[in-house]
Design a protein around this motif. Structure first.
Motif, mmCIF file in Angstrom:
data_model
loop_
_atom_site.group_PDB
_atom_site.id
_atom_site.type_symbol
_atom_site.label_atom_id
_atom_site.label_comp_id
_atom_site.label_asym_id
_atom_site.label_seq_id
_atom_site.Cartn_x
_atom_site.Cartn_y
_atom_site.Cartn_z
ATOM 1 N N ARG A 36 0.809 -1.222 0.000
ATOM 2 C CA ARG A 36 0.000 0.000 0.000
ATOM 3 C C ARG A 36 0.846 1.279 0.000
ATOM 4 O O ARG A 36 0.357 2.345 -0.397
ATOM 5 C CB ARG A 36 -0.918 0.018 1.224
ATOM 6 C CG ARG A 36 -1.992 -1.048 1.203
ATOM 7 C CD ARG A 36 -3.018 -0.819 2.288
ATOM 8 N NE ARG A 36 -2.446 -0.810 3.628
ATOM 9 C CZ ARG A 36 -2.278 -1.888 4.373
ATOM 10 N NH1 ARG A 36 -2.613 -3.077 3.902
ATOM 11 N NH2 ARG A 36 -1.774 -1.799 5.593
ATOM 12 N N LEU A 37 2.074 1.188 0.475
ATOM 13 C CA LEU A 37 2.922 2.378 0.573
ATOM 14 C C LEU A 37 3.393 2.834 -0.802
ATOM 15 O O LEU A 37 3.478 2.055 -1.745
ATOM 16 C CB LEU A 37 4.126 2.086 1.470
ATOM 17 C CG LEU A 37 3.800 1.807 2.946
ATOM 18 C CD1 LEU A 37 5.038 1.356 3.694
ATOM 19 C CD2 LEU A 37 3.189 3.036 3.616
ATOM 20 N N ARG A 38 3.735 4.122 -0.893
ATOM 21 C CA ARG A 38 4.127 4.698 -2.182
ATOM 22 C C ARG A 38 5.635 4.866 -2.316
ATOM 23 O O ARG A 38 6.179 4.748 -3.407
ATOM 24 C CB ARG A 38 3.443 6.056 -2.363
ATOM 25 C CG ARG A 38 1.937 5.983 -2.508
ATOM 26 C CD ARG A 38 1.321 7.358 -2.514
ATOM 27 N NE ARG A 38 1.549 8.044 -1.233
ATOM 28 C CZ ARG A 38 1.206 9.302 -0.978
ATOM 29 N NH1 ARG A 38 0.622 10.021 -1.931
ATOM 30 N NH2 ARG A 38 1.436 9.849 0.198
ATOM 31 N N GLU A 39 6.294 5.161 -1.205
ATOM 32 C CA GLU A 39 7.724 5.459 -1.274
ATOM 33 C C GLU A 39 8.539 4.183 -1.425
ATOM 34 O O GLU A 39 8.364 3.228 -0.659
ATOM 35 C CB GLU A 39 8.177 6.236 -0.033
ATOM 36 C CG GLU A 39 7.473 7.571 0.141
ATOM 37 C CD GLU A 39 7.682 8.485 -1.045
ATOM 38 O OE1 GLU A 39 8.766 8.405 -1.663
ATOM 39 O OE2 GLU A 39 6.775 9.270 -1.364
ATOM 40 N N ARG A 90 0.830 6.522 12.069
ATOM 41 C CA ARG A 90 0.662 5.900 10.760
ATOM 42 C C ARG A 90 2.004 5.710 10.064
ATOM 43 O O ARG A 90 2.966 6.441 10.327
ATOM 44 C CB ARG A 90 -0.272 6.733 9.891
ATOM 45 C CG ARG A 90 0.170 8.146 9.615
ATOM 46 C CD ARG A 90 -0.948 8.926 8.904
ATOM 47 N NE ARG A 90 -0.566 10.308 8.642
ATOM 48 C CZ ARG A 90 0.069 10.705 7.551
ATOM 49 N NH1 ARG A 90 0.396 9.819 6.620
ATOM 50 N NH2 ARG A 90 0.368 11.970 7.373
ATOM 51 N N ALA A 91 2.048 4.741 9.179
ATOM 52 C CA ALA A 91 3.317 4.381 8.550
ATOM 53 C C ALA A 91 3.684 5.278 7.373
ATOM 54 O O ALA A 91 4.865 5.445 7.058
ATOM 55 C CB ALA A 91 3.261 2.930 8.071
ATOM 56 N N GLU A 92 2.684 5.849 6.703
ATOM 57 C CA GLU A 92 2.965 6.610 5.491
ATOM 58 C C GLU A 92 3.831 7.836 5.785
ATOM 59 O O GLU A 92 3.649 8.523 6.782
ATOM 60 C CB GLU A 92 1.655 7.072 4.828
ATOM 61 C CG GLU A 92 0.809 5.947 4.269
ATOM 62 C CD GLU A 92 -0.074 5.320 5.327
ATOM 63 O OE1 GLU A 92 0.082 5.681 6.515
ATOM 64 O OE2 GLU A 92 -0.906 4.467 4.979
ATOM 65 N N MET A 93 4.785 8.092 4.895
ATOM 66 C CA MET A 93 5.637 9.269 5.010
ATOM 67 C C MET A 93 4.981 10.486 4.355
ATOM 68 O O MET A 93 4.239 10.337 3.384
ATOM 69 C CB MET A 93 6.977 9.026 4.301
ATOM 70 C CG MET A 93 7.890 8.044 4.981
ATOM 71 S SD MET A 93 9.433 7.883 4.025
ATOM 72 C CE MET A 93 10.400 6.908 5.167
ATOM 73 N N ASP A 94 5.277 11.671 4.897
ATOM 74 C CA ASP A 94 4.890 12.877 4.171
ATOM 75 C C ASP A 94 6.018 13.235 3.200
ATOM 76 O O ASP A 94 7.048 12.564 3.141
ATOM 77 C CB ASP A 94 4.570 14.028 5.126
ATOM 78 C CG ASP A 94 5.743 14.396 6.021
ATOM 79 O OD1 ASP A 94 6.918 14.282 5.576
ATOM 80 O OD2 ASP A 94 5.509 14.804 7.174
ATOM 81 N N HIS A 95 5.830 14.297 2.425
ATOM 82 C CA HIS A 95 6.799 14.604 1.371
ATOM 83 C C HIS A 95 8.163 14.998 1.933
ATOM 84 O O HIS A 95 9.198 14.746 1.309
ATOM 85 C CB HIS A 95 6.254 15.709 0.469
ATOM 86 C CG HIS A 95 6.145 17.042 1.145
ATOM 87 N ND1 HIS A 95 5.154 17.334 2.068
ATOM 88 C CD2 HIS A 95 6.907 18.171 1.033
ATOM 89 C CE1 HIS A 95 5.301 18.572 2.497
ATOM 90 N NE2 HIS A 95 6.348 19.102 1.889
ATOM 91 N N VAL A 96 8.193 15.595 3.123
ATOM 92 C CA VAL A 96 9.474 15.978 3.723
ATOM 93 C C VAL A 96 10.255 14.739 4.154
ATOM 94 O O VAL A 96 11.455 14.593 3.868
ATOM 95 C CB VAL A 96 9.256 16.914 4.929
ATOM 96 C CG1 VAL A 96 10.585 17.222 5.628
ATOM 97 C CG2 VAL A 96 8.590 18.213 4.480
ATOM 98 N N ILE A 136 13.892 13.313 2.751
ATOM 99 C CA ILE A 136 15.026 13.016 3.638
ATOM 100 C C ILE A 136 15.530 11.600 3.391
ATOM 101 O O ILE A 136 16.746 11.357 3.306
ATOM 102 C CB ILE A 136 14.608 13.201 5.106
ATOM 103 C CG1 ILE A 136 14.395 14.687 5.423
ATOM 104 C CG2 ILE A 136 15.659 12.608 6.046
ATOM 105 C CD1 ILE A 136 13.829 14.944 6.804
ATOM 106 N N LEU A 137 14.595 10.657 3.247
ATOM 107 C CA LEU A 137 15.000 9.273 2.990
ATOM 108 C C LEU A 137 15.754 9.157 1.670
ATOM 109 O O LEU A 137 16.770 8.431 1.585
ATOM 110 C CB LEU A 137 13.769 8.369 2.984
ATOM 111 C CG LEU A 137 14.028 6.885 2.711
ATOM 112 C CD1 LEU A 137 15.030 6.300 3.696
ATOM 113 C CD2 LEU A 137 12.720 6.095 2.746
ATOM 114 N N ASP A 138 15.320 9.867 0.647
ATOM 115 C CA ASP A 138 16.029 9.846 -0.637
ATOM 116 C C ASP A 138 17.456 10.373 -0.475
ATOM 117 O O ASP A 138 18.403 9.836 -1.072
ATOM 118 C CB ASP A 138 15.278 10.690 -1.669
ATOM 119 C CG ASP A 138 14.005 10.012 -2.148
ATOM 120 O OD1 ASP A 138 13.918 8.772 -2.008
ATOM 121 O OD2 ASP A 138 13.106 10.710 -2.644
ATOM 122 N N LEU A 139 17.612 11.415 0.325
ATOM 123 C CA LEU A 139 18.952 11.986 0.548
ATOM 124 C C LEU A 139 19.834 11.019 1.330
ATOM 125 O O LEU A 139 21.032 10.899 1.066
ATOM 126 C CB LEU A 139 18.836 13.323 1.285
ATOM 127 C CG LEU A 139 18.157 14.454 0.485
ATOM 128 C CD1 LEU A 139 17.947 15.667 1.381
ATOM 129 C CD2 LEU A 139 18.985 14.824 -0.747
#
Length: 511
Positions: free
Chosen positions: A100-103, A220-226, A230-233
Motif C-alpha cells: 500500500r505504501l508509495r515510497e 501511521r506508517a505513510e511518510m509525508d513529502h518531507v 530526507i530518505l532519498d537523501l
C-alpha cells in the motif's frame, strides 16, 4: 506413509482425497451453516469455507486427519503452531503494508522485515517439530519437508541475505540540519547528542511531574513529502546499502514457499474447530474420534447432541440432553414420531451432523461413535412456498424428494424432517410409504421424522423411535429419543392435558 512420498498437504494425504464440493443448501437444514460460520469466525483471511464443503470419501483419509488432530492435542506442538500462525499473520500484515505504501525504500524496508519474520517463523517451527517428534503421518511428513527446506540453498540464502541487508541498514547513521525552510542531510560523524546533554543539565531542576511539551510522532506508517525527501537523501549518502536493499527485494520477490503457505492456511481447519469446541468440552460435553467404516452400516452412538444447539446454549450447554442410538443387521432408517417440541427435529439434525462432521475428519459431538462414511448427506426439510416456481407446497416437496432420491445411492445418508405435513393424512401416508420403500431399496441410512405413526413399522429396515414425555406429566418433554413402537398416545395425552380434556380433568370439571 511411505517416506519417499513428498508432503503435499496437512489436510489431504493424497491428491485424489480432495473431491467435489458439497451442496451447501444442506448445511442450512442441519444448522451446519451456523456451526461453520462460528468455526471460521475471525479467520476470514484463511478462507476456510471451501474446506467445509469438501467431505472425504475414504476412511484412510479420515483417519489421516484424526491423527493430525491428536498430535495437535499436544501442548508443545499446539503452542509451536500457534506461534507460527501469529508470525505468519504479522508477515502478511507487513507485506500488505508494503503493497500500500508509495515510497520505494519504505516499501522495500517493510518487505525486508516481512522476509525476516518469515525466516524466523519457519526456523522456529522446524526446530519445534524436530524436538517434539509428532506421531501422525501428516506432521511427520511436514517435519521432513521443513528440515529439507530449511537446509536448502533457497532458504539459507534468504536468511543470510536478510541478516546481511538488515545489518547494513542498522549501521546507517545520519544527521538532519534544519534551518528555516532548508533541510540538510549529512552522514553522522560522531557529533554530540545535544538533546541528551540538555536533558542531563536540567535534570537537577526537576522537582515534580510537569507537563510534557515534547512533540510526538504520528502512528501511521505513510511518510509525508518531507520525510520521503530526507530518505532519498540518506539513500544518496549510502548508495551501496540501499542498492543491496533493491537487489534483495528483486531477488527474493517470491520468497514465500507455496507448501508452507498452504500449510499455514490448512492447519487453521483443525485449530479453528478445536477453539470452537473447547468451551463445550470445558462445560462437560464430550467429543470423540468416530470409528469409521466404508462397508458396515451398523451405526452405534452414545451420548450424542446437536452441535449447533450446544453452541447456542453456551455456557449452560453441559446440561443439555444427550441421546444414544444404534442400527444393527438390516436396520437402516430411524422413523421418528412423538409429540411436537419433543426433540424429533433435533435428533434428525444431530444424525446428519454426526455423519457430515465425521466425513470432514472432525471429532464428533458424542461420547462414543461408530459411523458409516457416506458418499453424500442429503436433507429434505420443510420449505416456505416459493411463488416463483408456480408450484404448491406439496408439489414442491414431491419434486425435491424425487431429485434427492434420483441422486442418492446406497452409500448416502438422507435426513427427512416433517415431510409432507402440508397434505392430508391419507396422502402423507401414501407418499411416505413410497419414499420409505425407495430408501429401503437403495439401502441408504436415514432418518424420517413424521406425524404418521403407521410409517414407523413400514418394513424391516425401519426402526421406530419415539420422542418421549415424562410418565407422570405427558405435557412435559424429556427430549429423549428411545426405541419403541409408535402409538401416538403420549401426543394425544399431551394435547388432551393442554386443553383440560383428560379423564381426570373432565371428571373434576363435571363434579
Amino acid at each position: 506413509m511411505n517416506p519417499a512420498v513428498p508432503f503435499r498437504s496437512i489436510l489431504f494425504e493424497h491428491p485424489d482425497d480432495e473431491v467435489q464440493r458439497e451442496d451447501p443448501s444442506m448445511f442450512r437444514d442441519l444448522n451446519l451453516d451456523q456451526v461453520f460460520a462460528a468455526v471460521a469466525s475471525g479467520r476470514d483471511e484463511y478462507d476456510l469455507t471451501p474446506f467445509f464443503a469438501a467431505p472425504l470419501r475414504d476412511v484412510r483419509a479420515v483417519e489421516y486427519r484424526h491423527r493430525v488432530q491428536q498430535d495437535l492435542a499436544d501442548d508443545a506442538l499446539s503452542k509451536a503452531v500457534a506461534e507460527f500462525t501469529l508470525a505468519m499473520r504479522e508477515m502478511r500484515e507487513n507485506l500488505g503494508l508494503a503493497g500500500r505504501l508509495r515510497e520505494r525504500y519504505q516499501k522495500e524496508r517493510w518487505f525486508l522485515d516481512a522476509a525476516r519474520i518469515y525466516g524466523q517463523a519457519v526456523t522456529a517451527l522446524a526446530e519445534a517439530l524436530t524436538a517434539i517428534e509428532p506421531g501422525s503421518h501428516g506432521f511427520t511428513a511436514f517435519r521432513r519437508y521443513l528440515t529439507d527446506y530449511t537446509q536448502s540453498e533457497t532458504f539459507t540464502g534468504l536468511t543470510a541475505d536478510v541478516a546481511r541487508v538488515t545489518s547494513a541498514l542498522d549501521e546507517v547513521r545520519y544527521c538532519v540540519l534544519i534551518k528555516g525552510n532548508r533541510v540538510r542531510v549529512t552522514r553522522y560523524e560522531g557529533e554530540a547528542d545535544y538533546s541528551a546533554e540538555v536533558q542531563h543539565t536540567f535534570a537537577k531542576f526537576a522537582e515534580r511531574t510537569v507537563k510534557d511539551y515534547r512533540v510526538g510522532f504520528r502512528g501511521r506508517a505513510e511518510m509525508d513529502h518531507v520525510e520521503a525527501r530526507i530518505l532519498d537523501l540518506v539513500a544518496r549518502l549510502y548508495p551501496e546499502v540501499f542498492q543491496s536493499l533493491d537487489e534483495f527485494c528483486a531477488g527474493h520477490a517470491a520468497y514465500l514457499d507455496e507448501t508452507i503457505r498452504v500449510f499455514d492456511r490448512e492447519v487453521q481447519f483443525y485449530v479453528a474447530y478445536r477453539d470452537f469446541t473447547a468451551p463445550m468440552r470445558a462445560a462437560g460435553l464430550e467429543f470423540c474420534y468416530p470409528v469409521m467404516s466404508a462397508d458396515a452400516k451398523e451405526v452405534s452412538v452414545r451420548g450424542a447432541f446437536d452441535l449447533a444447539l450446544a453452541a447456542k446454549l453456551m455456557p449452560k450447554a453441559g446440561a443439555m440432553v444427550r441421546n444414544d442410538f444404534h442400527l444393527t443387521g438390516s436396520e437402516r432408517i430411524f422413523v421418528v414420531t412423538g409429540p411436537n417440541s419433543g426433540g424429533k427435529t433435533t435428533f434428525a439434525r444431530m444424525f446428519g451432523q454426526l455423519h457430515y462432521l465425521a466425513s470432514l475428519g472432525y471429532p464428533v459431538p458424542a461420547g462414543e461413535a461408530g459411523l458409516f462414511l457416506p458418499d453424500r448427506v442429503f436433507t429434505h426439510f420443510e420449505r416456505e412456498e416459493d411463488l416463483a416456481t408456480l408450484r404448491g407446497k406439496f408439489e414442491d416437496e414431491l419434486v425435491r424428494i424425487k431429485g434427492v432420491l434420483d441422486e442418492a445411492t446406497g452409500d448416502s445418508v438422507l435426513v427427512m424432517n416433517e415431510s409432507f405435513a402440508s397434505t392430508t393424512l391419507r396422502d402423507a401416508l401414501f407418499v411416505g410409504e413410497r419414499v420409505l420403500d425407495r430408501m429401503t431399496a437403495l439401502g441408504l441410512l436415514g432418518v424420517y421424522v413424521t406425524f404418521v405413526d403407521e410409517l414407523a413399522s413400514r418394513n424391516a429396515a425401519c426402526v421406530s423411535v419415539v420422542a418421549t414425555v415424562a410418565p407422570d406429566n405427558p405435557a412435559e418433554r424429556t427430549l429423549k429419543i428411545v426405541r419403541k413402537p409408535a402409538d401416538g398416545l403420549a401426543y394425544a395425552a399431551a394435547i388432551a392435558g393442554k386443553y383440560r380434556l383428560t379423564y381426570r380433568q373432565l371428571k373434576e370439571r363435571l363434579t
